[in-house]
Design an enzyme around this catalytic site. Structure first.
Site, PDB file in Angstrom:
ATOM      1  N   THR A  14      -1.100   2.539  -0.837  1.00 20.02           N
ATOM      2  CA  THR A  14      -0.744   2.571  -2.264  1.00 20.02           C
ATOM      3  C   THR A  14      -0.955   3.945  -2.930  1.00 20.02           C
ATOM      4  O   THR A  14      -0.826   4.047  -4.144  1.00 20.02           O
ATOM      5  CB  THR A  14      -1.576   1.518  -3.040  1.00 20.02           C
ATOM      6  N   TYR A  34       6.795   6.326  -1.312  1.00 22.72           N
ATOM      7  CA  TYR A  34       6.122   5.022  -1.436  1.00 22.72           C
ATOM      8  C   TYR A  34       7.147   3.919  -1.711  1.00 22.72           C
ATOM      9  O   TYR A  34       7.147   2.880  -1.045  1.00 22.72           O
ATOM     10  CB  TYR A  34       5.089   5.105  -2.564  1.00 22.72           C
ATOM     11  N   TRP A  57       2.125  -1.937 -12.263  1.00 17.58           N
ATOM     12  CA  TRP A  57       1.021  -1.440 -13.090  1.00 17.58           C
ATOM     13  C   TRP A  57      -0.223  -2.342 -12.976  1.00 17.58           C
ATOM     14  O   TRP A  57      -0.742  -2.835 -13.981  1.00 17.58           O
ATOM     15  CB  TRP A  57       1.461  -1.327 -14.559  1.00 17.58           C
ATOM     16  N   THR A  73       7.017  -3.732  -5.246  1.00 18.83           N
ATOM     17  CA  THR A  73       6.791  -2.916  -6.431  1.00 18.83           C
ATOM     18  C   THR A  73       8.059  -2.650  -7.232  1.00 18.83           C
ATOM     19  O   THR A  73       9.169  -2.643  -6.677  1.00 18.83           O
ATOM     20  CB  THR A  73       6.177  -1.563  -5.977  1.00 18.83           C
ATOM     21  N   GLY A  99      -8.772  -4.920  -1.615  1.00 20.25           N
ATOM     22  CA  GLY A  99      -7.955  -4.258  -2.645  1.00 20.25           C
ATOM     23  C   GLY A  99      -8.042  -5.023  -3.956  1.00 20.25           C
ATOM     24  O   GLY A  99      -8.697  -6.071  -4.034  1.00 20.25           O
ATOM     25  N   GLN A 100      -7.382  -4.506  -4.976  1.00 13.85           N
ATOM     26  CA  GLN A 100      -7.439  -5.170  -6.299  1.00 13.85           C
ATOM     27  C   GLN A 100      -6.939  -6.608  -6.209  1.00 13.85           C
ATOM     28  O   GLN A 100      -7.601  -7.548  -6.649  1.00 13.85           O
ATOM     29  CB  GLN A 100      -6.564  -4.417  -7.307  1.00 13.85           C
ATOM     30  N   VAL A 101      -5.767  -6.786  -5.618  1.00 14.40           N
ATOM     31  CA  VAL A 101      -5.178  -8.125  -5.514  1.00 14.40           C
ATOM     32  C   VAL A 101      -5.904  -8.939  -4.447  1.00 14.40           C
ATOM     33  O   VAL A 101      -6.202 -10.120  -4.638  1.00 14.40           O
ATOM     34  CB  VAL A 101      -3.661  -8.027  -5.221  1.00 14.40           C
ATOM     35  N   ALA A 106      -1.844  -2.561   1.686  1.00 19.24           N
ATOM     36  CA  ALA A 106      -0.705  -1.637   1.567  1.00 19.24           C
ATOM     37  C   ALA A 106      -1.218  -0.218   1.485  1.00 19.24           C
ATOM     38  O   ALA A 106      -2.381   0.016   1.129  1.00 19.24           O
ATOM     39  CB  ALA A 106       0.118  -1.964   0.317  1.00 19.24           C
ATOM     40  N   LYS A 110       8.044   0.725   0.705  1.00 15.21           N
ATOM     41  CA  LYS A 110       7.892  -0.665   0.257  1.00 15.21           C
ATOM     42  C   LYS A 110       9.223  -1.407   0.364  1.00 15.21           C
ATOM     43  O   LYS A 110       9.256  -2.580   0.731  1.00 15.21           O
ATOM     44  CB  LYS A 110       7.365  -0.704  -1.186  1.00 15.21           C
TER      45      LYS A 110
HETATM   46  N1  NAP Z   1      -1.464  -0.850  -7.777  1.00 14.17           N
HETATM   47  C1  NAP Z   1      -0.314  -0.996  -8.423  1.00 14.17           C
HETATM   48  O1  NAP Z   1      -0.166  -0.600  -9.590  1.00 14.17           O
HETATM   49  C2  NAP Z   1       0.839  -1.714  -7.755  1.00 14.17           C
HETATM   50  C3  NAP Z   1       2.059  -1.829  -8.446  1.00 14.17           C
HETATM   51  C4  NAP Z   1       3.094  -2.551  -7.867  1.00 14.17           C
HETATM   52  C5  NAP Z   1       2.935  -3.117  -6.611  1.00 14.17           C
HETATM   53  N2  NAP Z   1       1.768  -2.969  -5.935  1.00 14.17           N
HETATM   54  C6  NAP Z   1       1.642  -3.621  -4.624  1.00 14.17           C
HETATM   55  O2  NAP Z   1       0.740  -4.709  -4.777  1.00 14.17           O
HETATM   56  C7  NAP Z   1      -0.021  -4.897  -3.583  1.00 14.17           C
HETATM   57  C8  NAP Z   1      -1.509  -4.886  -3.905  1.00 14.17           C
HETATM   58  O3  NAP Z   1      -1.830  -3.641  -4.525  1.00 14.17           O
HETATM   59  P1  NAP Z   1      -3.329  -3.294  -4.965  1.00 14.17           P
HETATM   60  O4  NAP Z   1      -3.261  -2.592  -6.272  1.00 14.17           O
HETATM   61  O5  NAP Z   1      -4.218  -4.477  -4.804  1.00 14.17           O
HETATM   62  O6  NAP Z   1      -3.676  -2.204  -3.852  1.00 14.17           O
HETATM   63  P2  NAP Z   1      -5.076  -1.514  -3.529  1.00 14.17           P
HETATM   64  O7  NAP Z   1      -6.108  -1.900  -4.535  1.00 14.17           O
HETATM   65  O8  NAP Z   1      -4.784  -0.070  -3.266  1.00 14.17           O
HETATM   66  O9  NAP Z   1      -5.470  -2.236  -2.163  1.00 14.17           O
HETATM   67  C9  NAP Z   1      -4.777  -2.009  -0.981  1.00 14.17           C
HETATM   68  C10 NAP Z   1      -5.697  -2.375   0.157  1.00 14.17           C
HETATM   69  O10 NAP Z   1      -4.984  -2.148   1.363  1.00 14.17           O
HETATM   70  C11 NAP Z   1      -5.891  -1.525   2.258  1.00 14.17           C
HETATM   71  N3  NAP Z   1      -5.223  -0.771   3.313  1.00 14.17           N
HETATM   72  C12 NAP Z   1      -4.652   0.453   3.260  1.00 14.17           C
HETATM   73  N4  NAP Z   1      -4.202   0.793   4.484  1.00 14.17           N
HETATM   74  C13 NAP Z   1      -4.488  -0.242   5.307  1.00 14.17           C
HETATM   75  C14 NAP Z   1      -4.290  -0.490   6.683  1.00 14.17           C
HETATM   76  N5  NAP Z   1      -3.725   0.409   7.498  1.00 14.17           N
HETATM   77  N6  NAP Z   1      -4.716  -1.665   7.200  1.00 14.17           N
HETATM   78  C15 NAP Z   1      -5.339  -2.563   6.419  1.00 14.17           C
HETATM   79  N7  NAP Z   1      -5.572  -2.397   5.104  1.00 14.17           N
HETATM   80  C16 NAP Z   1      -5.140  -1.238   4.557  1.00 14.17           C
HETATM   81  C17 NAP Z   1      -6.737  -0.641   1.393  1.00 14.17           C
HETATM   82  O11 NAP Z   1      -7.926  -0.311   2.093  1.00 14.17           O
HETATM   83  P3  NAP Z   1      -8.543   1.185   1.983  1.00 14.17           P
HETATM   84  O12 NAP Z   1      -8.920   1.342   0.541  1.00 14.17           O
HETATM   85  O13 NAP Z   1      -9.665   1.139   2.943  1.00 14.17           O
HETATM   86  O14 NAP Z   1      -7.436   2.114   2.396  1.00 14.17           O
HETATM   87  C18 NAP Z   1      -6.973  -1.535   0.186  1.00 14.17           C
HETATM   88  O15 NAP Z   1      -8.093  -2.379   0.383  1.00 14.17           O
HETATM   89  C19 NAP Z   1       0.455  -3.811  -2.617  1.00 14.17           C
HETATM   90  O16 NAP Z   1       1.457  -4.334  -1.795  1.00 14.17           O
HETATM   91  C20 NAP Z   1       1.052  -2.750  -3.533  1.00 14.17           C
HETATM   92  O17 NAP Z   1       2.048  -1.990  -2.860  1.00 14.17           O
HETATM   93  C21 NAP Z   1       0.728  -2.275  -6.474  1.00 14.17           C
END
Ligand code: NAP
Length: 300
Positions: free
Chosen positions: A66, A129, A154, A105, A10-12, A64, A133
């Site tokens: 997401t 969502y 974001w 989040t 994922g991004q993080v 997560a 969370k």
């Molecule tokens: N993105 C935002 O703007 C945002 C904002 C606030 C908080 N957050 C939180 O910050 C954290 C990191 O977010 P991010 O933006 O890095 O998310 P992301 O880029 O969507 O990455 C999430 C990763 O989790 C994986 N995943 C999904 N379902 C899964 C499962 N059942 N088992 C194992 N892996 C799984 C995804 O894989 P697949 O792609 O294969 O599904 C993806 O690699 C999360 O907790 C998110 O809720 C995000």
């Protein structure tokens, strides 16, 4: 330190692979990791077996569900990944006194008012969502495990799908763009989140319970999607990107102009003073990180 990283793609998660490397032995697993080293958060047996075998001192969960709009129709899966898996990881961490690092989040708040949210403010998620969370946070907090929960907002990165990249794509295809101007928040780089995580782990890995808890983690400043898009396009133009739409061709619209399955909070601002004071950190202005990522994306 032995660190189990979940959600490595994922991004993080991707930035964490880099930021955690100097701390010790890192086992980085993704959604597709299976067998001995299971990284699928819905595979409770595989996950428990992996934690038992690797026996980490720190578990970092960057995985997560997401897909905010899809969550409205996939509630079961959203809760399985964001709430039930978080509860399982908390139990597994508590059993071996490991530190659990988890991300949440701004969507746990209802988005009312103008003030940046503090960790102690009442929650009130407005979509599935956000509720999933929040349940994950609460499961970790009540488990008794040593934990760090970072609520962030974001997120963008050079890798993965995010608003910065969507704006660049749309501006290459269209003459004008419409962007929401009544939602306020802070774009936060996955690199800043990963580096802050590594610094915090350094302070907690010794087994101390001091500083465990929930923290708001976001860059400094605030903006709207409209002003964020204009900033991206101004910078992209300055870097020589071939765009059809310039920053002057962005039209501001209210959220009501873009009806989506999941309601978004209007106020996503996060107050980060607890994080800054506890870990003695400075959060850089959001523009600095966005500009770096734009340079990275556009130089490819
Ligand atoms: N993105 C935002 O703007 C945002 C904002 C606030 C908080 N957050 C939180 O910050 C954290 C990191 O977010 P991010 O933006 O890095 O998310 P992301 O880029 O969507 O990455 C999430 C990763 O989790 C994986 N995943 C999904 N379902 C899964 C499962 N059942 N088992 C194992 N892996 C799984 C995804 O894989 P697949 O792609 O294969 O599904 C993806 O690699 C999360 O907790 C998110 O809720 C995000």
């Amino acid at each position: 330190v032995k660190i189990l990283l979940l959600g490595k793609d994922g991004q993080v998660g991707w930035e964490l692979q880099r930021a955690l490397a100097p701390l010790g032995e890192v086992l980085a697993l993704g959604h597709a990791s299976a067998g001995e080293d299971c990284g699928d958060l819905t595979d409770t047996v595989g996950l428990a077996r992996t934690v038992k075998r690797f026996n980490p001192e720190v578990i970092v969960n960057a995985a997560a569900y997401t897909a905010v709009d899809n969550a409205e129709s996939e509630e079961r899966l959203a809760f399985e990944v964001n709430a039930e898996a978080a509860a399982l990881l908390a139990r597994l961490a508590a059993e071996r006194d490991a530190l659990l690092v988890h991300y949440s989040t701004d969507y746990v708040f209802d988005g009312s008012g103008q003030a940046p949210w503090r960790e102690t403010d009442p929650v009130g998620p407005r979509n599935v969502y956000g509720r999933s969370k929040l349940q994950g946070e609460q499961a970790i907090q009540t488990s008794g495990c040593r934990h760090l929960i970072f609520r962030t907002s974001w997120i963008y990165a050079a890798r993965g799908a995010n608003f910065t990249k969507t704006v660049l794509r749309l501006a290459a295809e269209r003459d004008t763009l419409t962007m929401i101007d009544d939602q306020k928040g802070v774009p936060t780089g996955a690199d800043l989140i990963a580096d802050t995580t590594a610094l915090a782990i350094r302070q907690l890995a010794s087994g101390s319970r001091a500083h465990c808890g929930i923290y708001h983690l976001a860059a400094a400043g605030e903006t709207s999607w409209y002003d964020y898009a204009r900033h991206v396009l101004r910078q992209a133009q300055a870097l020589g990107a071939p765009l059809k739409a310039t920053d002057l061709a962005v039209q501001p619209v209210p959220s009501s102009a873009f009806p989506l399955a999941a309601v978004r909070p209007l106020n996503s601002r996060l107050n980060t003073s607890k994080l800054r004071d506890t870990f003695d950190l400075v959060m850089p202005p959001w523009q600095a990180g966005v500009d770096r990522v734009l340079t990275e994306i556009l130089s490819k």
